[in-house]
Design a protein around this motif. Structure first.
Motif, mmCIF file in Angstrom:
data_model
loop_
_atom_site.group_PDB
_atom_site.id
_atom_site.type_symbol
_atom_site.label_atom_id
_atom_site.label_comp_id
_atom_site.label_asym_id
_atom_site.label_seq_id
_atom_site.Cartn_x
_atom_site.Cartn_y
_atom_site.Cartn_z
ATOM 1 N N ARG A 151 0.832 -1.207 0.000
ATOM 2 C CA ARG A 151 0.000 0.000 0.000
ATOM 3 C C ARG A 151 0.860 1.249 0.000
ATOM 4 O O ARG A 151 0.581 2.203 -0.730
ATOM 5 C CB ARG A 151 -0.929 0.012 1.224
ATOM 6 C CG ARG A 151 -2.090 -0.949 1.153
ATOM 7 C CD ARG A 151 -3.147 -0.604 2.182
ATOM 8 N NE ARG A 151 -2.633 -0.643 3.556
ATOM 9 C CZ ARG A 151 -2.615 -1.737 4.321
ATOM 10 N NH1 ARG A 151 -3.058 -2.880 3.830
ATOM 11 N NH2 ARG A 151 -2.161 -1.690 5.553
ATOM 12 N N CYS A 172 -5.099 3.291 -3.235
ATOM 13 C CA CYS A 172 -5.142 1.951 -2.624
ATOM 14 C C CYS A 172 -6.365 1.188 -3.113
ATOM 15 O O CYS A 172 -6.279 0.047 -3.526
ATOM 16 C CB CYS A 172 -5.150 2.079 -1.101
ATOM 17 S SG CYS A 172 -3.560 2.633 -0.445
ATOM 18 N N SER A 200 -6.021 -4.160 -0.259
ATOM 19 C CA SER A 200 -5.702 -4.482 1.133
ATOM 20 C C SER A 200 -6.449 -5.711 1.620
ATOM 21 O O SER A 200 -6.038 -6.364 2.574
ATOM 22 C CB SER A 200 -6.030 -3.286 2.036
ATOM 23 O OG SER A 200 -7.412 -2.985 2.000
#
Length: 225
Positions: A117, A127, A139
């Motif tokens: 990230r 992201c 993520s």
């Protein structure tokens, strides 16, 4: 996400390699520091896991040489030394993160996601990425379509992320196989085509365009501009 895993301990290496592959990473495992430069010249890596106690050269030396060559690939160092000065020294010579052995695999994967990230952010990438009705959530290794979660296997997510990150390119089957599989992993003769079929079925048929005689390209931007 393709990783270069530099570790000479066979027992730990086998367990970590197996766990990382199961978590959806394509992993190239090497045992010696001198092999790092060659590997990085011949393949693109999204991250490096680097043991310090290598049999030929020190991990610190490997890391310094990587940074001297202006390589900005994220590096997570694995070490048995956990003193404050050791940690400061590692960060100062270019480590993005470090873990003290013994290492928990879930924490290792979380740290890899974190450095990834940060790397994307430093390169100006978001992201979470939206393209038309598609939203990619790196993520969490997840995606939504018109706001609804779409269940994906690790390989399906890895393929989708590869298409999104290289959305302006036509990708050959060989390039897609390299993004999905590490050295030594068995690759079926039509594995890429099968996963593309799954993605088209889960999203829509026009998600990925076939470029006859060349390969495939992500097509959501064009269709949903």
């Amino acid at each position: 996400m393709r990783l270069l895993f530099v570790e000479d301990d066979e027992l730990f290496g086998q367990a970590a390699h197996k766990g990382l592959v199961r978590a959806g990473y394509a992993v190239d495992w090497i045992r010696k520091g001198r092999e790092v430069a060659v590997a990085m010249l011949t393949h693109h890596y999204d991250g490096v896991l680097l043991d310090l106690g290598l049999p030929d050269v020190s991990g610190e030396s490997v890391l310094k040489k990587m940074r001297d060559r202006h390589s900005d690939v994220p590096v997570v160092v694995m070490t048995a030394r956990g003193g404050i000065q050791d940690r400061i020294g590692l960060l100062d010579i270019g480590a993005d993160d470090y873990m003290v052995k013994p290492i928990d695999l879930d924490e290792l994967c979380a740290r890899l996601r974190a450095v990834s990230r940060r790397a994307r952010s430093s390169q100006g990438e978001e992201c979470d990425t939206e393209y038309g009705p598609l939203r990619l959530l790196p993520s969490r290794h997840a995606a939504t379509w018109y706001g609804k979660p779409v269940p994906l296997t690790n390989k399906e997510y890895g393929l989708l992320e590869t298409f999104v990150r290289r959305r302006n390119q036509v990708l050959t089957r060989a390039q897609l196989e390299e993004a999905l599989y590490g050295w030594g992993e068995e690759v079926g003769s039509n594995a890429v085509e099968v996963y593309i079929h799954y993605l088209r079925r889960k999203f829509e048929s026009g998600l990925i365009q076939t470029v006859r005689g060349v390969g495939y390209q992500f097509a959501v931007q064009t269709q949903h501009a």
